[in-house]
Design a protein around this motif. Sequence first.
Motif, PDB file in Angstrom:
ATOM      1  N   ARG A  67      64.525 -18.577  30.588  1.00  0.00           N
ATOM      2  CA  ARG A  67      63.896 -18.173  29.050  1.00  0.00           C
ATOM      3  C   ARG A  67      64.833 -18.420  28.302  1.00  0.00           C
ATOM      4  NH1 ARG A  67      60.984 -12.421  29.178  1.00  0.00           N
ATOM      5  NH2 ARG A  67      63.045 -11.787  28.545  1.00  0.00           N
ATOM      6  N   SER A  68      66.731 -18.251  28.494  1.00  0.00           N
ATOM      7  CA  SER A  68      67.903 -18.144  27.276  1.00  0.00           C
ATOM      8  C   SER A  68      68.689 -20.061  27.027  1.00  0.00           C
ATOM      9  CB  SER A  68      68.712 -16.906  27.413  1.00  0.00           C
ATOM     10  OG  SER A  68      68.851 -16.981  28.611  1.00  0.00           O
ATOM     11  N   ARG A  70      69.782 -20.837  29.834  1.00  0.00           N
ATOM     12  CA  ARG A  70      71.071 -20.753  31.089  1.00  0.00           C
ATOM     13  C   ARG A  70      70.697 -21.154  32.359  1.00  0.00           C
ATOM     14  NH1 ARG A  70      73.824 -16.210  30.970  1.00  0.00           N
ATOM     15  NH2 ARG A  70      71.119 -14.501  30.440  1.00  0.00           N
ATOM     16  N   GLU A 212      57.418 -15.584  26.045  1.00  0.00           N
ATOM     17  CA  GLU A 212      57.911 -16.738  25.872  1.00  0.00           C
ATOM     18  C   GLU A 212      57.186 -17.577  25.867  1.00  0.00           C
ATOM     19  OE1 GLU A 212      58.064 -16.200  30.639  1.00  0.00           O
ATOM     20  OE2 GLU A 212      58.568 -15.183  28.530  1.00  0.00           O
ATOM     21  N   GLY A 249      66.240 -16.093  22.304  1.00  0.00           N
ATOM     22  CA  GLY A 249      67.754 -17.074  23.331  1.00  0.00           C
ATOM     23  C   GLY A 249      66.989 -18.045  24.332  1.00  0.00           C
ATOM     24  N   HIS A 250      65.438 -18.385  23.505  1.00  0.00           N
ATOM     25  CA  HIS A 250      64.428 -19.922  24.075  1.00  0.00           C
ATOM     26  C   HIS A 250      64.981 -20.825  23.708  1.00  0.00           C
ATOM     27  CE1 HIS A 250      61.885 -21.785  26.663  1.00  0.00           C
ATOM     28  NE2 HIS A 250      60.613 -21.224  26.432  1.00  0.00           N
ATOM     29  N   HIS A 251      65.803 -22.085  23.822  1.00  0.00           N
ATOM     30  CA  HIS A 251      67.080 -22.686  23.221  1.00  0.00           C
ATOM     31  C   HIS A 251      65.586 -24.075  23.272  1.00  0.00           C
ATOM     32  CE1 HIS A 251      70.083 -20.127  22.323  1.00  0.00           C
ATOM     33  NE2 HIS A 251      70.332 -20.571  23.448  1.00  0.00           N
TER      34      HIS A 251
END
Length: 361
Positions: A67-68, A70, A212, A249-251
């Motif tokens: 989700r972020s 990473r 998300e 933080g979902h780039h």
Amino acid sequence: MKPPHPPTADPCSDRLAVALARLHRVAARHPAAAERQLLALEAALRAQGHTAAALDTLAQRFRLLERSGRALALRETLQAAARQAEAAALPAQAAQMAEALGRIAYQQGLYLEATEQWSRALDRAEAAGAWREGVAARIGLGQIHYAMGAWTTGLRFHRDALARLGPQGDSYLAAKVALNIGVGHFETGQLEDAERHFAHGLAAARRGSHREFEAEAHWHLARAALARGQLPWATADCRLALGLAARLGHHWLEAAASRTWTEIALARGDEAGAVRSTLHGLALAERIQSRPQQSQAHRQLAQLLEKQGDLQGALAHLWRHVELQAEVERQTPSGPTTLYAAPEPGEAPEAHPRTLNPSAR
């Protein structure tokens, strides 16, 4: 609340289901704390010899990091876990690891690798009777067809996933498959069907508190409203998508929605805002190493700078777009394989225009 993929085939599965459900709720507000607790739980389960449960916990940690933006950091860990699951004859967990690795490869534009991983996930899921992993793998294989521009075939995979989801009530997968079906309809010009499925995806996401997918649904609804010329609705939905994505933080999603915000800015005559939005999306795409998203951002920037008379800058971005597009195409299946559904009777084979799926979900 049930976790997206409840653990299976482990004697401590009931207790683990409760623990993972609690951490799923914690992650919504305190992702860093949830990540630490998942890592500690995974280590404890491994020390106790509960391999299947440890791998289930790793799968949930992957979803949290994904989700972020990473998830790439877990690639080697997931590869080792996949080998461990195979060696321990745990097909359900092997399917989870392969499905996660497929998603990492897809995000990077490594479509051949994604196809191989999702095919393996489907095989292992079928062997284990793991319907959730089977549904997720079918969604992924449908996305590969979308990446090839084979929208009708991709839709067939997604409808098959929906049929297998059935009345199970899994809100995570229900949201995911609805959004993907909506993308297929959107790309084939069926706006009414697309909007209906985007709305279904939004409802399922809200039902399961999957923020998300809630954000992604708003992004797709913004694209549909923009296609209809409904600028106020497009602006409102895109703003919601960007805000949610930034908070999560979902780039990946923030980069995608930034491209749509660029289109909205242009429709409003704000060329400077369009450039800022595209540069922001490019920076996010570079951070998560997403070749498709970088390629699309460079193409947008080339068009914007050309319009402003900066031909040198436009040419630099255009060449970078071409380079990235070539990298993506080298990683895209180029011929028929047994993974690809044959056209139904009376249906003509689809063209292969190499367009990229706008949704990596």
